[in-house]
Every structure is written in structure tokens, then in C-alpha cells.
Design a protein around this motif. Structure first.
Motif, PDB file in Angstrom:
ATOM      1  N   PHE A  79      16.765 -11.293 -17.372  1.00 27.89           N
ATOM      2  CA  PHE A  79      15.808 -11.041 -15.713  1.00 27.89           C
ATOM      3  C   PHE A  79      15.102 -11.644 -15.794  1.00 27.89           C
ATOM      4  O   PHE A  79      14.134 -11.513 -14.880  1.00 27.89           O
ATOM      5  CB  PHE A  79      15.889  -9.383 -15.983  1.00 27.89           C
ATOM      6  CG  PHE A  79      14.928  -8.841 -14.951  1.00 27.89           C
ATOM      7  CD1 PHE A  79      16.222  -8.804 -13.996  1.00 27.89           C
ATOM      8  CD2 PHE A  79      14.237  -8.437 -14.612  1.00 27.89           C
ATOM      9  CE1 PHE A  79      15.368  -8.108 -12.404  1.00 27.89           C
ATOM     10  CE2 PHE A  79      13.622  -7.799 -13.526  1.00 27.89           C
ATOM     11  CZ  PHE A  79      14.031  -7.714 -12.342  1.00 27.89           C
ATOM     12  N   MET A  97      15.225 -14.750 -13.079  1.00 22.50           N
ATOM     13  CA  MET A  97      15.056 -14.343 -11.886  1.00 22.50           C
ATOM     14  C   MET A  97      14.103 -15.002 -10.726  1.00 22.50           C
ATOM     15  O   MET A  97      14.329 -14.775 -10.143  1.00 22.50           O
ATOM     16  CB  MET A  97      15.230 -12.645 -11.723  1.00 22.50           C
ATOM     17  CG  MET A  97      16.718 -12.898 -10.681  1.00 22.50           C
ATOM     18  SD  MET A  97      17.251 -10.631 -10.556  1.00 22.50           S
ATOM     19  CE  MET A  97      18.185 -11.082 -12.466  1.00 22.50           C
ATOM     20  N   ALA A 144      10.754 -10.752  -6.426  1.00 18.03           N
ATOM     21  CA  ALA A 144      11.551  -9.958  -5.620  1.00 18.03           C
ATOM     22  C   ALA A 144      10.591  -9.374  -4.742  1.00 18.03           C
ATOM     23  O   ALA A 144      10.746  -9.170  -3.729  1.00 18.03           O
ATOM     24  CB  ALA A 144      12.009  -9.112  -6.780  1.00 18.03           C
ATOM     25  N   MET A 200      21.729  -9.605  -5.214  1.00 18.61           N
ATOM     26  CA  MET A 200      20.998  -9.599  -5.666  1.00 18.61           C
ATOM     27  C   MET A 200      19.839  -9.786  -5.957  1.00 18.61           C
ATOM     28  O   MET A 200      18.824  -8.240  -6.435  1.00 18.61           O
ATOM     29  CB  MET A 200      21.419 -11.114  -7.042  1.00 18.61           C
ATOM     30  CG  MET A 200      19.843 -11.258  -8.149  1.00 18.61           C
ATOM     31  SD  MET A 200      19.790 -12.816  -8.597  1.00 18.61           S
ATOM     32  CE  MET A 200      18.483 -13.713  -7.458  1.00 18.61           C
ATOM     33  N   ALA A 247      17.328  -6.504  -7.462  1.00 16.63           N
ATOM     34  CA  ALA A 247      16.024  -5.927  -7.691  1.00 16.63           C
ATOM     35  C   ALA A 247      15.270  -6.227  -6.841  1.00 16.63           C
ATOM     36  O   ALA A 247      14.195  -4.780  -7.486  1.00 16.63           O
ATOM     37  CB  ALA A 247      15.758  -8.060  -7.716  1.00 16.63           C
ATOM     38  N   ILE A 248      15.395  -6.387  -5.442  1.00 19.80           N
ATOM     39  CA  ILE A 248      14.102  -5.081  -4.759  1.00 19.80           C
ATOM     40  C   ILE A 248      14.164  -3.461  -4.795  1.00 19.80           C
ATOM     41  O   ILE A 248      13.382  -3.180  -4.808  1.00 19.80           O
ATOM     42  CB  ILE A 248      14.570  -5.484  -3.184  1.00 19.80           C
ATOM     43  CG1 ILE A 248      13.834  -7.546  -3.242  1.00 19.80           C
ATOM     44  CG2 ILE A 248      13.778  -4.674  -2.110  1.00 19.80           C
ATOM     45  CD1 ILE A 248      14.043  -7.637  -2.303  1.00 19.80           C
ATOM     46  N   GLN A 281      16.000  -2.240  -7.704  1.00 19.28           N
ATOM     47  CA  GLN A 281      14.470  -1.729  -8.409  1.00 19.28           C
ATOM     48  C   GLN A 281      13.432  -1.298  -8.424  1.00 19.28           C
ATOM     49  O   GLN A 281      12.861  -0.358  -8.899  1.00 19.28           O
ATOM     50  CB  GLN A 281      15.040  -2.376  -9.848  1.00 19.28           C
ATOM     51  CG  GLN A 281      14.298  -2.817 -11.462  1.00 19.28           C
ATOM     52  CD  GLN A 281      14.757  -3.180 -11.928  1.00 19.28           C
ATOM     53  OE1 GLN A 281      15.722  -3.984 -12.183  1.00 19.28           O
ATOM     54  NE2 GLN A 281      14.160  -3.870 -12.335  1.00 19.28           N
ATOM     55  N   VAL A 282      12.857  -2.490  -7.861  1.00 16.67           N
ATOM     56  CA  VAL A 282      11.170  -2.196  -8.095  1.00 16.67           C
ATOM     57  C   VAL A 282      10.226  -1.592  -6.589  1.00 16.67           C
ATOM     58  O   VAL A 282       9.807  -0.982  -7.313  1.00 16.67           O
ATOM     59  CB  VAL A 282      10.542  -3.484  -7.079  1.00 16.67           C
ATOM     60  CG1 VAL A 282       9.198  -3.625  -6.883  1.00 16.67           C
ATOM     61  CG2 VAL A 282      10.926  -4.736  -7.500  1.00 16.67           C
ATOM     62  N   GLU A 333      18.930  -3.785 -12.368  1.00 18.71           N
ATOM     63  CA  GLU A 333      18.820  -4.943 -13.348  1.00 18.71           C
ATOM     64  C   GLU A 333      20.337  -5.627 -13.879  1.00 18.71           C
ATOM     65  O   GLU A 333      20.102  -7.091 -13.613  1.00 18.71           O
ATOM     66  CB  GLU A 333      17.330  -4.599 -14.404  1.00 18.71           C
ATOM     67  CG  GLU A 333      17.249  -6.230 -15.138  1.00 18.71           C
ATOM     68  CD  GLU A 333      16.894  -5.775 -16.324  1.00 18.71           C
ATOM     69  OE1 GLU A 333      15.795  -4.904 -16.393  1.00 18.71           O
ATOM     70  OE2 GLU A 333      16.800  -6.386 -17.654  1.00 18.71           O
ATOM     71  N   ALA A 354      21.937  -6.636 -10.669  1.00 14.90           N
ATOM     72  CA  ALA A 354      20.882  -8.252 -10.968  1.00 14.90           C
ATOM     73  C   ALA A 354      21.428  -9.172 -11.803  1.00 14.90           C
ATOM     74  O   ALA A 354      21.638 -10.999 -11.137  1.00 14.90           O
ATOM     75  CB  ALA A 354      20.449  -8.033 -10.510  1.00 14.90           C
ATOM     76  N   ARG A 355      21.133  -9.311 -12.845  1.00 17.83           N
ATOM     77  CA  ARG A 355      21.769 -10.380 -14.017  1.00 17.83           C
ATOM     78  C   ARG A 355      23.889 -10.884 -13.667  1.00 17.83           C
ATOM     79  O   ARG A 355      23.452 -12.160 -13.613  1.00 17.83           O
ATOM     80  CB  ARG A 355      21.718  -9.550 -15.275  1.00 17.83           C
ATOM     81  CG  ARG A 355      19.489  -9.507 -15.702  1.00 17.83           C
ATOM     82  CD  ARG A 355      19.241  -9.708 -17.476  1.00 17.83           C
ATOM     83  NE  ARG A 355      20.976  -9.748 -18.509  1.00 17.83           N
ATOM     84  CZ  ARG A 355      21.095  -8.495 -18.249  1.00 17.83           C
ATOM     85  NH1 ARG A 355      19.696  -6.930 -18.625  1.00 17.83           N
ATOM     86  NH2 ARG A 355      21.876  -8.201 -19.247  1.00 17.83           N
TER      87      ARG A 355
END
Lengths: 425, 175
Positions: free
Chosen positions: A51, A54, A239, B27, B31-32, B34-35, B49, B52-53
């Protein structure tokens, strides 16, 4: 030795760097280690399963999105209002705008092609000579990967296992020093050429320019502030930077079209994949190096030869400056870091200091012939030959090397801030 | 009508381009998400996560195929820039030839890895490990094809002594 010679010979022959690393690891695993080479495939696949990595595509994408959103105009206008009124003003504006852009983007190339176009046009139209306009534009791009955020520092942080927040803090003072040093060249050149002052902006104009640039200027507050306060990891911050750039481009300024977003996504994917491929295959090389204990043996050899960290760092600077003239920064960082880090740590050099020094060094390579990426990008924008631009860049090379020497010999310039904030012991 | 390998590769990689864009966009979205879920809604999604990985592995190796075919993999091109004619072509052919051999070897090893992965699954989404490795194997197979097509082009030009001129450094890399 086999590793080094084959590496160098094939790289000089323009064989893709990832292919060279692959060749070395596959042959070495099969012939000298006698292990099933499937380990190389496994290391390659898991090498980018992280991660933390990224952050590379995210910061690249955010920089590209901001470029296309047109925030560069807003930043240039603000810098012009603040610095344009003094003799040689647009030269200072050029450096100042690059420094502001650097606090939002971590990519020197994004600076060269985005801001560069606006800066060179404004300077040549105002009567500055084309060579100097191009030179100050090219030189100031090198600050983008030093002032946080920085893609190169992320690559180093992941490779070295160093704190990215600490590295970002470590880049701040050197970045400001670079800006100041480049402004000194602008001062010297403007006096020599007798450049007049630009039009001073009124207080009202400056206020309008500030309001227009306010939203983009929030990026570093959120992104870098978020990392330093411990709210975000670097990847999450990346992000978030993408999300923020998309909100600005699509909803606020409405300058980004869906087709453009697809293009930006693709360009960023290609640029990131180019680096990630090298990281992926260097996993197997790293495994081999550790198996043969190369970094430890090298560390012992260097310490045996001269245990003085300053001698080591000066020597490293020379090697990196030469490598930087021929190679892009990312592959040098990925290949050199695992080999030299153990020696550096054994000598008491902080990984944050080493990282910022390496990146600053390699950024000089971006504006040197024969293959400096920003040199060529800016030469193309300014419509002059790369060699002519390199000649005009001579005083900038001098001041940048002076800053490099300063941060090499005075580590506190780099690690002072990270130490204050608890990133470095 | 004979099949032109360059055109076949161009058609294949045009498709791969869109797959890369989709996987990259997915991806970024994951990730967005997640945030936003963590900091806005205060209830982090566990699987974003991991997704995305996995997507990053897929689009990276897909893009490597495109980079190989477009001759845009990072390289030290100072010598290449100075060469003309047959020498220039020979150096290009060397790079593509070695790419064909060693990336091809890695692609084959990756397919073996797909078979060996068996029934292992990822922790939260329970995606079979074999699928993840398949992204690597497919991407590297694509890259091998790209190298092969380029080598074919290089060798033909080498024989006919056609000068393609220098490759600009700005077309080679971005960071």
C-alpha cells in the motif's frame, strides 16, 4: 563483480533497466545459486504488493490533474503580484511559482511542462533573453521533488524503509535554500543585464490573486500537514490529493473534461508502471545481494578504507552526479539505496539525511546533458537547443552544487526539522 | 491477406490500454473510499486496501506490456541518442531481443506460479491468489509479445538499413 559489469555494459547499450536487472537475477539464481528461478517470479509479483508504494501513482496523478486544471495560471499570477515589482521581477516570480507548485506536486517534469510554458512566454514577452528565461525555468523545476510532497522521496522512503513524513520534513529547508540560491543567480543576472522592474501589483490586485489561488494553496496544508500530524499515511495523503484535485478540476473550476481525466489516468499509470516494474524486479536482485552479503561486505570495505562519514558522502555525491547525468532519478534510487544504506547507517549517517541528499543530487541530473529530462522538456518549450540551454544553466549548476555541498556537510540543515518533530532521534 | 504483427499488437494494446485505465481508476476509487470511510464516516472499510493492492498489481503489469511495445521502458539512452543507421537499429534490437528472452522467461515462471498457487485466497476479499498471479503472468506475456514484435521490426529495418532517427529523451520516461 559479474553483477556490476553486466549491469553497466547492458545499461549503456540502452537495454531497459528492468530487463537488465531481470537478466542478472535470473542468471544468477539459476547458475550460481542453483535455486529454482520461480523465486524471481514470486519476488516480482510480491515486490509491488504494498500500500505504501501506491503513493507513487497517487502523487503523479495528483500533479498531472493539477496541471490540467489550470491552477498553474493562478499560482503564476499570485507569484507575479508578490514578486513582479522588483528589477528582474519575473525571474523571481519564476522561482517563487515553482516553489509554490512544488508544495502541491512532487514531480519536476509536471513543473517543467505546466508552469514552464507560462513562465517562458511571460518572460520573453517582457523582454528577458530567451536563454535566461529557459534556464531559470529549468533550474527551478528541480525544487519540486525536494519541497514536499515528493515522488522521489517516496521511492527512497519505500526502498530504504525510512519514514516518508520525516523525509518530507527533511526536504523543506534544503528546498527553501535552493529557491534562495536560484534567486541570487536571478539577482546577479538581472543586475548584469540591467533588467527593469515589472509593474507593481496593487494591494487589491494581490488580494484577488491570493483568493484565486487559495484553494490550490490549501493542498499542502491538507496533504503534507495530514502526514506530519499523523492523520494520513503518505499513500492516503496521495489519494486525498487526487480527490482534492478532482474536486477542484471537475466541480469548482470545471476545467477537467472526462476524456482528459481518462488521458491523465493512462499517462500516470504508464509513468508509475515504469518505476514499479523496476521496483518489482529489483526485489529479486535485493534478495540475491542479501544472500551474497554484498551490502554488508561493501559497508565493511568502505569503513575500512575511510570511516569518515563526510568523505563517504562526498564520494557518493560525485558518483550520483555522474549517474544522474545519464539516468533518471527513480532507477538510481532503487538500485543504489539498498547497496549503500547499510554502510551509511554503520557510519552514523541518518537515512533521512542520506535520502534528501541523494534526491537533491539526482535532481541536478534532470537539468544536465546528455539526457536530463527537464533540460529537454524546457528546451522544447523555449524552442532552443538543449546544449544552448545547458550553457545558460551554468550559474545555476554552481549554486545548486553549493546547496548540495551545504546539506551534505551540515546534516542539521536536513534533519533539524525532522528531529524537532520526533522523526529522527 | 497476411497478418501484420505490428497491427495485431497495436490492436491488442489498444484494448489493454482501456483495461489499464479501468483498473487504475478502480484502484484510485478504492483508496479514496478508504480515506473517506475512515476520516469522514469514521468507519473504515476493511477490504478497500486489499482491493487497491490487487488492482495495482494488475494495472502495473498490463501497463508494462504497453510500455514494452511502445519502447518506453526506462533505459539509459545516451548512447542510443548518439547512434545512427545500422548501429542504432542493432542497439534497439539488442534491447528488444534481451527483453524477449528474459521477460519471456519470467512470464513462463509466472504461469508456473499461477498453477502452484492452488487454493490460497486473499485474507479479506478471499480472491484466489492464482488470479492475482495471473495478472502478472498475463501482463508479462503481453510484454513478451511486444518485445517480439519490436524485435521483428528492428531486424527488418536492420536488414534494409533504414534510419529511424534519434529517440527523444522526453518520450522515454516521466520521473
Amino acid at each position: 563483480m559479474f553483477y556490476i559489469i553486466s549491469l553497466l555494459a547492458l545499461m549503456i547499450a540502452a537495454v531497459p533497466i528492468a530487463v537488465v536487472l531481470l537478466l542478472v537475477s535470473l542468471l544468477n539464481v539459476t547458475i550460481s545459486a542453483g535455486v529454482d528461478p520461480i523465486i524471481v517470479a514470486q519476488q516480482t509479483a510480491t515486490g509491488i504488493d504494498s500500500f505504501a508504494l501506491m503513493a507513487i501513482p497517487f502523487f503523479l496523478l495528483a500533479a498531472e490533474l493539477m496541471n490540467r486544471t489550470g491552477i498553474t495560471d493562478r499560482i503564476f499570477h499570485l507569484a507575479n503580484c508578490l514578486l513582479g515589482g522588483v528589477p528582474g521581477g519575473l525571474g523571481y516570480v519564476n522561482v517563487g511559482a515553482s516553489m509554490m507548485f512544488a508544495s502541491m506536486s512532487g514531480s519536476a517534469v509536471a513543473d517543467a511542462v505546466g508552469l514552464g510554458r507560462i513562465e517562458i512566454k511571460a518572460m520573453t514577452e517582457a523582454g528577458y533573453d530567451r536563454d535566461f528565461s529557459a534556464a531559470v525555468t529549468a533550474a527551478s523545476t528541480t525544487v519540486a521533488p525536494i519541497i514536499p510532497p515528493s515522488i522521489s522521496l517516496v521511492i527512497y522512503g519505500v526502498t530504504a524503509g525510512a519514514s516518508i513524513g520525516g523525509l518530507f520534513l527533511g526536504g523543506l529547508v534544503p528546498g527553501l535554500l535552493m529557491g534562495f540560491a536560484m534567486m541570487l543567480v536571478v539577482y546577479w543576472h538581472s543586475r548584469r543585464k540591467g533588467y527593469g522592474a515589472g509593474v507593481s501589483a496593487s494591494w487589491a490586485e494581490t488580494r484577488v490573486a491570493f483568493v484565486r489561488a487559495l484553494l490550490p494553496l490549501f493542498t499542502p496544508v491538507i496533504v503534507v500537514g495530514g502526514i506530519w500530524s499523523g492523520i494520513f499515511t503518505a499513500s492516503e495523503a496521495g489519494a486525498f490529493a487526487v480527490l482534492y484535485a478532482l474536486i477542484l478540476g471537475v466541480l469548482v473550476y470545471r476545467t477537467l473534461k472526462p476524456k482528459e481525466i481518462a488521458e491523465v489516468l493512462f499517462d500516470s499509470a504508464l509513468a508509475s508502471a515504469n518505476i514499479l516494474f523496476i521496483i518489482a524486479v529489483s526485489g529479486a536482485v535485493g534478495w540475491l545481494l542479501t544472500m551474497h552479503q554484498v551490502p554488508m561486505k561493501l559497508a565493511a570495505m568502505i569503513i575500512d578504507w575511510s570511516p569518515d562519514p563526510q568523505v563517504f558522502l562526498l564520494l557518493l555525491n560525485v558518483i550520483l552526479l555522474v549517474l544522474g547525468c545519464f539516468m533518471a532519478a527513480a532507477p538510481v534510487i532503487i538500485m543504489i539505496t539498498p547497496i549503500i544504506l547499510p554502510a551509511a547507517v554503520a557510519m552514523g549517517i541518518d537515512p533521512v539525511h542520506l535520502g534528501v541528499m541523494m534526491v537533491l543530487n539526482l535532481m541536478i541530473g534532470l537539468i544536465t546533458p546528455p539526457v536530463g529530462l527537464c533540460l529537454f522538456a524546457v528546451a522544447e518549450v523555449a524552442e532552443i537547443s538543449a546544449l544552448r540551454l545547458a550553457r545558460a544553466l551554468a550559474p545555476f549548476y554552481v549554486v545548486l552544487v553549493v546547496v548540495l555541498l551545504a546539506i551534505t556537510l551540515v546534516p542539521e540543515l536536513v534533519i533539524g526539522l525532522p528531529r524537532y518533530f520526533g522523526y529522527v532521534k | 491477406m497476411t497478418l501484420n504483427p505490428t497491427r495485431a499488437a497495436a490492436a491488442l494494446f489498444a484494448l489493454v490500454k482501456w483495461l489499464t485505465i479501468l483498473a487504475f481508476a478502480a484502484m484510485v476509487t478504492a483508496a479514496i473510499a478508504q480515506v473517506v470511510s475512515r476520516y469522514v464516516f469514521n468507519s473504515p472499510l476493511g477490504w478497500t486496501e486489499e482491493l487497491a493492492r490487487i488492482l495495482m498489481i494488475w494495472w502495473t503489469f498490463a501497463a508494462i506490456g504497453i510500455l514494452a511495445f511502445r519502447r518506453k521502458l526506462l533505459a539509459v539512452d545516451a548512447v542510443l541518442l548518439a547512434l545512427r543507421g545500422r548501429r542504432h537499429q542493432a542497439v534497439l534490437a539488442l534491447g528488444n531481443g534481451l527483453g524477449l528472452i528474459f521477460v519471456g522467461w519470467l512470464a513462463w515462471l509466472s504461469w508456473r506460479l499461477v498453477q502452484l498457487a492452488g487454493t490460497q485466497v486473499s485474507p479479506s476479499l478471499e480472491i484466489p491468489q492464482a488470479w492475482i498471479y495471473m495478472g502478472v503472468a498475463l501482463g508479462l506475456s503481453g510484454a513478451t509479445f511486444g518485445f517480439a514484435v519490436n524485435l521483428w521490426v528492428d531486424l527488418r529495418r536492420l536488414v534494409s538499413n533504414e534510419d529511424t532517427g534519434p529517440i527523444k529523451a522526453t518520450e522515454r520516461s516521466d520521473v
